[in-house]
Design an enzyme around this catalytic site. Structure first.
Site, PDB file in Angstrom:
ATOM      1  N   THR A 152       0.823  -1.211   0.000  1.00 61.82           N
ATOM      2  CA  THR A 152       0.000   0.000   0.000  1.00 61.82           C
ATOM      3  C   THR A 152       0.860   1.265   0.000  1.00 61.82           C
ATOM      4  O   THR A 152       1.992   1.274   0.467  1.00 61.82           O
ATOM      5  CB  THR A 152      -0.936   0.052   1.222  1.00 61.82           C
ATOM      6  OG1 THR A 152      -0.145  -0.128   2.389  1.00 61.82           O
ATOM      7  CG2 THR A 152      -1.986  -1.022   1.153  1.00 61.82           C
ATOM      8  N   GLY A 191       4.232  -2.817   7.907  1.00 61.60           N
ATOM      9  CA  GLY A 191       4.652  -3.305   9.219  1.00 61.60           C
ATOM     10  C   GLY A 191       6.103  -3.747   9.212  1.00 61.60           C
ATOM     11  O   GLY A 191       6.509  -4.532   8.367  1.00 61.60           O
ATOM     12  N   GLU A 447      -6.398  -6.782   4.924  1.00 59.32           N
ATOM     13  CA  GLU A 447      -6.735  -8.034   4.237  1.00 59.32           C
ATOM     14  C   GLU A 447      -8.105  -7.898   3.577  1.00 59.32           C
ATOM     15  O   GLU A 447      -8.916  -8.815   3.590  1.00 59.32           O
ATOM     16  CB  GLU A 447      -6.772  -9.225   5.209  1.00 59.32           C
ATOM     17  CG  GLU A 447      -5.636  -9.222   6.208  1.00 59.32           C
ATOM     18  CD  GLU A 447      -4.761 -10.458   6.107  1.00 59.32           C
ATOM     19  OE1 GLU A 447      -4.785 -11.112   5.055  1.00 59.32           O
ATOM     20  OE2 GLU A 447      -4.048 -10.730   7.080  1.00 59.32           O
TER      21      GLU A 447
END
Lengths: 708, 708
Positions: A152, A191, A447
């Site tokens: 992203t 992350g 997700e």
């Protein structure tokens, strides 16, 4: 200036929480340990026990005492220490990926290596060539490189086609040039990227010989392995404070004409010819949809834990917390003097509390049975696909999208509902529900956004309905069958005559089936006949997916508990009530749909409400047993309110003592900020014989306010 | 090791947020500034401007830059500094209580003096004798003593009669002995008590001559005015970390036989004879119910702000954030080259987003009109009571309980819904919605738990219904009137024939009225005929209050915008659409009730859904204007996503740069926790010509990954 302590000799008011929980456990109509084994199976429980004992005895990982008390700076550093320690334990005990999942679950804190294990390594395993695996996989498994998964961007989330980062192949140097053309092209949310990862899987638009082939995955080195400094051409950092997840360094990443060697493109499926830059297309890939079903089954199983854990805190605490008195049914205990006296009523005896909490408990069990069914269907489908049979895939994939959305939405709502049902004390972090909510929340967005996902589900259902009605070819499965039934029986009517008819599983299932089929029919009419746009129908599209998935969950739950081998056992009866509660409370919440369809009459809707209340009462004596059966250790829960022995008030005061502000009796900052204000009234003071200052006139001739 | 910075020359992808917001503002069908004046009135806006300029130019209070980045230790210390500074400004500018409210609103952070101002001083003003006022009030107003309000206990919240702390009058020493007999008797949750307050209003069971007179308020000194140390016999401290409110030292307090002089009992109403300990009862006090109405009107007005502020962030951001493309209505812009091209669609153009956000916007306006109506009715009722007319009081008090519950429940849900509607970025604290949610949340629990409160509302409605039906005496008011109408028209039917009939305010109001009356009738039947217990009916009781209060809100909103002087103006039309949206979206959400009553048919329910969608489309062009009208300055909002100029991505990256982890390029802790793992792979490294280490084999003959 000693730290603040509560008096050690005082106990809470009678009755004690411990006794109340013991009574609740004695009241359960089934063997709690037996149910625990039924949920998890013996092997899982043994593994959990083994891993819990490692963690609980580890000098670093056993300690959660700082979690509610410190800022991100300290928490992140401790998370780094924990990440390293976990990596060591994995090697030392040779934990399997399943073992690691259990350890992560128990440790209950996402850390900076999270995506390394869950995305970086699996992506290499799935998409790298053998050469690339040799290069990257083993160092990654030994934590000699640490990776993340960078998809992203700041301006682009769910719509992968909108990504801006480019990887342009330069035939001369035989390398890819990575570039971020705008601010919104910055990778964002990744992350482990911010301060940890040395490498990233980067999704970038592959451009060869002037042609844009869309997003492809690359392995890109970001930092010098010696110094950990970002390499020239790389801007990388942490995206800043978040609502939760402070222990993960979600990061951003920008490229300024950054050159990466040819080997970086993960080339198991798509390839670029090293010399010519010619692009070689990937084969068509239906198989990866199968994997998504597996991932989503795991998310449903995780929702189960989340729902059950939240319910465990709230149900146990509500069995102890007492307030007011139910006039029609006052709570009495035998005092130490032998005389029976009325005490306050545990809030779990109030119908509103049951109405808020027990459906959540039921949802936890519902997720359990549906998660199990999804796993079964995943394996069955894999087998079929291996034999060239793809007839299960579309339905399974569509339903799994909607189920991810439904169960995570339920789970998020449940944590917050349970927190509020704990009244004021739910707002303390020591409730164990606040940070839990903050950390779980993103599941509703990542997700697959919970709204976007449902479009996949409903698109499939609409297509199936059109085929069934037109007599065209369609896959025979659960979804098409209820549409066939619906079309065969226009103007059907729900047969319920009295409230207790709502205990018939077939009757209930038929209502849920009718509901979806009617909604699908309406939507097809809106799109195909009234020519409304897809956008105008999005609200209905969301609802259809939700309705379809609720039906699946009811169906799986009923199958799990009303099948022949369960029906007549005591435990089966207890779970049967829970299954009915799930179905009926869901139906009550959605009753507008079935009233609108005309299948259920207003009078039947009133009976439904009555039956919900009746079912709550049946569940009441088993409530603590049903949450206990999920077997969450106190180490995991880190909750004063949900502590297994019921010592709620003792734990709350212990946890208050640990508050850093209580380390001194006069707060740091007093001199600068309070003293000048308070001492400006000095002329109005008088001192008592101990030299303590009071407002003049507060003391009277009787002497002082002082300890007797 | 320089701090991380984004490239300064890059802009977000086209179109820019600024331009998008400008277009939205140009599209509004009304004058935004004009609406702002209509909402607040000119004097309020002038005051706000004046106070904003003081705060925004103050060296301490202008700075909110630490709020999302630091732990409680730093935040609390800064809150102490801000509290002192605010106290100074109040004196310096001679701010009125209304001015202080505005300052608090703009500063937007509860601090340690909060309860001093909002509870301690008002309690003295309301319940102290003249002598006590002389003693305590002026020092309190000068912050020479700092107070709090200590009512709830660790084991006892809403049920005041359950409090355990005792104040036993000792005739000999003419003093009260305060004592906490158990651990659960500890005062708990008391704002400002933990580390700040020198004094507290303490609610304790008054015992004189062996008789327990129940809870009474006392002013008790807790700390030495010289040293700030707790006095002997007092245990006081902070209750520990909370979900939000880290800047307030909510505290606990225990007494060990602690002596307090006779003057401590707030004696305007109840008294104890100094010599004999004789207890003198308070007069009957109906008047204080009037004050509660005022407090609750303010809570409703605050809900308005909360709803509007959350909507401001989400609506502005959704007008900028673009994703995917609506095939039926693609978004096009003129490129710098003059060629029109298709860009991604702003998410605000998706129906699902409108469906999630616009009802929240409508709720904000609904709270505005109902808050105003409550204020009007409060004054009218005070006047009547002064003339001995108590006929308004019961209805007003009952409705205000339910309205507090309804509007705060809505507001809490709205912040979280808006946060999620912002997708991933809503999860960043820089969204401005995370801490906002955490800090507002307790409103749903305090000043009356939102579930408990509704019992008061419904109890009154049931009583009224019984009286009306039995032809007994009842107060003539809005509530009794709709019951009269209902009973006069059994089997009435909603007259809607097509979707647009749902734009008729009278038709809508009648549905809402029928709904409540039907539910009340059912509940009375359940209690009086079927003899169900109050406890068994709690779910319905909650729903009835909710339904009644939704009716009130629709009624007030319609009155505010469809009255003669608004109807034909452009602004009236815009607000009219909002009013219809509030009513219709609420009705859709609750449509099960009216279907169950039989008043609305399934076919009408389908028309209602259509009309909701149609109304959303009408509101769409005005959405940004409608949030802008609430006029929240950026200083207040502290939000990257909701920033007034639309520079969303610029602000997000700026705020990421401020993250403390980005102050160094290699994170603190690297040496201890990452380096040992990464460097254990050293034997597999090769160095490039710049001395940078890579995995052996990553570099190829082409050379290096490096900046070109």
């Amino acid at each position: 200036m000693a730290p603040t302590q509560f008096p050690r000799h005082l106990k809470p008011i009678e009755p004690q929480g411990q006794e109340l929980l013991q009574q609740e456990r004695a009241n359960a109509s089934f063997d709690i340990k037996h149910l625990t084994e039924k949920i998890y199976g013996k092997p899982y429980l043994d593994t959990k026990k083994r891993i819990l004992s490692v963690l609980a005895n580890d000098p670093i990982l056993s300690d959660k005492s700082h979690r509610y008390y410190t800022g991100r700076n300290i928490r992140f550093k401790k998370a780094m220490a924990a990440a390293k320690r976990m990596a060591e334990l994995i090697k030392e005990h040779q934990w399997t990926p399943e073992d690691v999942n259990i350890a992560d679950l128990l440790f209950d804190e996402a850390g900076p290596f999270r995506l390394h294990r869950s995305m970086f390594i699996p992506t290499i395993e799935g998409q790298a060539t053998e050469e690339q695996k040799r290069l990257f996989l083993e160092p990654a498994q030994r934590y000699e490189i640490i990776g993340c998964y960078a998809q992203t961007e700041l301006g682009h989330g769910s719509n992968v086609r909108g990504l801006e980062t480019t990887a342009t192949y330069d035939n001369n140097s035989q390398s890819f040039i990575f570039h971020s053309p705008t601010l919104t092209a910055s990778k964002w949310w990744i992350g482990g990227l911010g301060k940890t990862a040395t490498h990233a899987v980067v999704m970038a638009r592959l451009i060869t010989n002037g042609k844009d082939h869309g997003p492809h995955p690359f392995i890109v080195q970001l930092r010098d392995l010696v110094s950990h400094e970002p390499l020239p051409g790389i801007t990388v950092g942490d995206i800043g404070p978040k609502f939760g997840f402070g222990t993960v360094d979600n990061g951003f990443l920008m490229f300024d004409q950054y050159r990466v060697p040819h080997v970086a493109l993960l080339a198991r499926f798509s390839q670029v010819d090293k010399a010519t830059g010619e692009y070689i297309k990937p084969p068509n890939d239906k198989l990866s949809y199968g994997t998504m079903v597996f991932v989503r089954a795991n998310i449903v199983m995780e929702s189960r834990y989340v729902l059950a854990r939240a319910a465990t805190v709230a149900v146990r605490y509500s069995a102890i917390r007492s307030q007011g008195s139910d006039a029609a049914n006052p709570k009495k205990i035998a005092g130490t003097d032998g005389v029976t006296k009325v005490v306050e009523t545990p809030v779990l005896d109030y119908m509103m509390q049951q109405y808020r909490l027990f459906p959540i408990l039921a949802q936890a069990y519902a997720c359990h049975f549906t998660g199990e069914a999804m796993h079964r269907m995943y394996y069955e489908n894999q087998e079929r696909m291996a034999n060239g049979d793809f007839s299960y895939l579309a339905d399974l994939h569509a339903s799994s999208s909607g189920l991810k959305s439904l169960t995570t939405t339920m789970a998020v709502a449940a944590i917050e509902e349970c927190r509020r049902a704990c009244g004021g004390h739910g707002y303390l972090l020591s409730s164990g529900l606040g940070q839990f909510y903050q950390d779980y929340l993103p599941k509703a967005t990542w997700e697959g956004d919970n709204y976007l996902l449902t479009q996949q589900t409903t698109r499939y259902l609409l297509k199936t309905f059109r085929s069934v009605r037109a007599g065209k070819k369609y896959d025979r499965n659960f979804s098409s069958q209820y549409m066939v039934d619906y079309l065969a029986q226009p103007k059907a009517q729900c047969p319920v005559k009295e409230a207790s008819d709502f205990t018939n599983p077939e009757t209930i299932l038929t209502i849920f089936k009718y509901r979806v089929a009617f909604m699908v029919e309406q939507a097809v009419h809106g799109l195909d006949v009234e020519k409304r746009t897809w956008n105008d129908m999005l609200v209905e599209i969301y609802r259809i997916s939700r309705a379809h998935c609720q039906l699946i969950m009811v169906s799986n739950f009923f199958q799990g508990v009303f099948s022949a081998d369960n029906q007549n056992k005591v435990m089966g009866v207890a779970l049967g009530d829970v299954a009915l509660l799930y179905a009926l409370s869901t139906l009550e919440q959605e009753v507008a749909d079935v009233l609108t369809s005309g299948y259920v009459t207003p009078a039947q809707a009133l009976l439904l409400k009555q039956q919900v209340i009746a079912t709550l009462k049946k569940v009441r004596p088993n409530a603590v047993g049903l949450v206990d059966a999920f077997d969450f250790p106190d180490y995991l829960m880190n909750s004063a309110l949900g502590e297994s022995q019921g010592k709620v008030y003792e734990r709350l005061t212990e946890m208050a003592e640990r508050e850093p502000l209580n380390h001194t009796s006069v707060v740091d900052g007093y001199e600068d900020y309070y003293r000048p204000l308070i001492h400006s009234g000095k002329q109005n003071w008088e001192l008592d014989s101990n030299g303590v200052a009071h407002l003049r006139g507060y003391l009277d001739k009787a002497g002082l306010p002082a300890k007797l």
